[in-house]
Design an enzyme around this catalytic site. Structure first.
Site, PDB file in Angstrom:
ATOM      1  CE  LYS A   1       3.952  -5.276   9.898  1.00  0.00           C
ATOM      2  NZ  LYS A   1       2.663  -4.713  10.289  1.00  0.00           N
TER       3      LYS A   1
ATOM      4  CG  LEU B   1      11.395  -2.178  10.013  1.00  0.00           C
ATOM      5  CD1 LEU B   1      12.083  -1.584   8.677  1.00  0.00           C
ATOM      6  CD2 LEU B   1      11.874  -1.152  11.151  1.00  0.00           C
TER       7      LEU B   1
ATOM      8  N   GLY C   1      11.429  -2.681   5.464  1.00  0.00           N
ATOM      9  CA  GLY C   1      10.946  -3.984   5.254  1.00  0.00           C
ATOM     10  C   GLY C   1      10.316  -4.377   4.146  1.00  0.00           C
ATOM     11  CG  HIS C   2       7.006  -2.052   2.229  1.00  0.00           C
ATOM     12  ND1 HIS C   2       6.923  -0.966   2.763  1.00  0.00           N
ATOM     13  CD2 HIS C   2       5.876  -2.801   2.393  1.00  0.00           C
ATOM     14  CE1 HIS C   2       5.957  -0.964   3.054  1.00  0.00           C
ATOM     15  NE2 HIS C   2       5.280  -1.884   3.197  1.00  0.00           N
TER      16      HIS C   2
ATOM     17  CB  SER D   1       3.354   2.366   5.775  1.00  0.00           C
ATOM     18  OG  SER D   1       3.910   1.596   5.240  1.00  0.00           O
ATOM     19  NE  ARG D   2      -2.572   1.571  10.459  1.00  0.00           N
ATOM     20  CZ  ARG D   2      -3.048   0.722   9.301  1.00  0.00           C
ATOM     21  NH1 ARG D   2      -2.198  -0.686   9.490  1.00  0.00           N
ATOM     22  NH2 ARG D   2      -4.250   0.672   9.062  1.00  0.00           N
TER      23      ARG D   2
ATOM     24  CG  MET E   1      -2.123  -1.199   1.361  1.00  0.00           C
ATOM     25  SD  MET E   1      -3.364  -1.256   2.102  1.00  0.00           S
ATOM     26  CE  MET E   1      -2.754  -0.426   3.636  1.00  0.00           C
ATOM     27  N   GLY E   2       2.046   1.290  -0.683  1.00  0.00           N
ATOM     28  CA  GLY E   2       3.028   2.259  -0.939  1.00  0.00           C
ATOM     29  C   GLY E   2       3.695   2.587   0.390  1.00  0.00           C
ATOM     30  CB  ALA E   3       3.435   4.161   3.208  1.00  0.00           C
TER      31      ALA E   3
HETATM   32  O1  PAF Z   1      -0.358  -5.834   3.406  1.00  0.00           O
HETATM   33  C1  PAF Z   1      -0.648  -5.099   2.626  1.00  0.00           C
HETATM   34  O2  PAF Z   1       0.117  -4.023   2.432  1.00  0.00           O
HETATM   35  C2  PAF Z   1      -2.061  -5.035   2.056  1.00  0.00           C
HETATM   36  O3  PAF Z   1      -3.157  -5.469   2.465  1.00  0.00           O
HETATM   37  C3  PAF Z   1      -1.637  -5.320   0.719  1.00  0.00           C
HETATM   38  C4  PAF Z   1      -1.705  -7.457   1.092  1.00  0.00           C
HETATM   39  C5  PAF Z   1      -1.082  -4.978  -0.127  1.00  0.00           C
HETATM   40  C6  PAF Z   1      -3.644  -5.740  -0.143  1.00  0.00           C
HETATM   41  O4  PAF Z   1      -4.345  -4.268  -0.388  1.00  0.00           O
END
Ligand code: PAF
Length: 286
Positions: free
Chosen positions: A150, A185, A34-35, A187-188, A28-30
């Site tokens: 996570k 980690l 971790g990403h 985004s929140r 979901m961006g941000a």
């Molecule tokens: O984990 C997330 O960031 C969201 O739940 C996902 C899997 C991208 C679906 O919107």
């Protein structure tokens, strides 16, 4: 270089010039480190002929009325930098119309486990997550997709959905990336005040203690009591749930690896975490 694309046709065009082993990293961006770890895993797994697509879509349907959809952090420029330094080929930021053309609902089979843990306070959340991931899979048609441990409950439901509906898509689960003090980690985490951030290490500390106690034969009751006491040493953290369950989110028996899962609130910020745990029979733990 990472290509930034928006519409579905633009995505298809960009993908056609790249490798054929397509790996989707839904986000979901941000984006944060971790990403970055998810993208790294995707790249390694995809190999030389890989095409790593990171989707960047804040799915409105999976946020409840009282949740943070409006204020959820969005920064495409910084996302592009992070996707680029992690080595993604494409950052795909679709619109709501791209993901929900015509807005017809998908028929997602319900499951009683959608109502536990996260689902207890987030009605409809998992149906919405499964729906959006199904749609992302339909558009991208990846060979495999990467998700973080996570969001363990989400990972289980998506793996089960993929096995039933899209068995040709492999699901790769990546362990949680943590800050130096152990905080998972997320985004929140940017919402935390410095006082809240300073005590947030109590969450992983308590889970680690739980894992240790389990290995010495402690019961679920004893483990939960200790975790609760540790978290309650700060009056800034409030436990929402604390559960020890099997890896398919049902009752955990001794001698089988399962998960300890927690959700807490620090002020208005809700954080989740989990770790693998093995409950020992008291007699086997010496
Ligand atoms: O984990 C997330 O960031 C969201 O739940 C996902 C899997 C991208 C679906 O919107």
């Amino acid at each position: 270089m990472t290509l930034l694309v928006h519409g579905n046709a633009e995505l298809r065009l960009a993908m056609s010039g790249l490798g054929s082993n397509i790996c989707l990293v839904p986000t979901m961006g941000a984006l944060h480190d971790g990403h970055g770890t998810l993208i790294d895993a995707a790249k390694d797994f995809a190999g030389k002929d890989g095409c790593v697509v990171v989707s960047d879509f804040v799915n409105p349907k999976q946020f409840g009325q009282e949740e943070d959809f409006e204020k959820y952090p969005r920064n495409l420029e910084s996302d592009l930098k992070i996707a680029h330094s992690a080595g993604a080929h494409i950052l795909w930021a679709p619109s709501v119309e791209d993901v929900y053309p015509g807005h017809w609902p998908l028929d997602i089979e319900s499951d009683p486990r959608f109502e536990i843990l996260e689902g207890r306070t987030r009605p409809g959340h998992f149906v919405a997550v499964i729906e959006v991931v199904t749609r992302l899979f339909d558009i991208v048609q990846p060979n495999f997709a990467v998700f973080g441990e996570k969001d363990f409950q989400q990972l289980i439901f998506i793996s089960e959905m993929a096995q039933k509906r899209d068995p040709q898509i492999g699901i790769l689960a990546v362990p949680t990336k943590r800050a130096a003090d152990g905080l998972a980690l997320s985004s929140r985490n940017v919402y935390l005040s410095s006082d809240q951030r300073n005590v947030a290490h109590l969450i992983p500390d308590a889970l680690k203690k739980a894992v240790q106690l389990a290995s010495k034969g402690a019961t679920q009751f004893e483990i939960k009591k200790t975790v609760t006491e540790m978290i309650n040493t700060s009056d800034l953290i409030e436990i929402d749930y604390l559960e020890i369950l099997s890896n398919d989110l049902t009752e955990l028996k001794t001698g089988v690896v399962g998960r300890i899962l927690i959700a807490v609130k620090l002020g208005n910020t809700r954080l989740i975490d989990n770790m693998p745990i093995l409950l020992q029979d008291k007699n086997d733990s010496n």
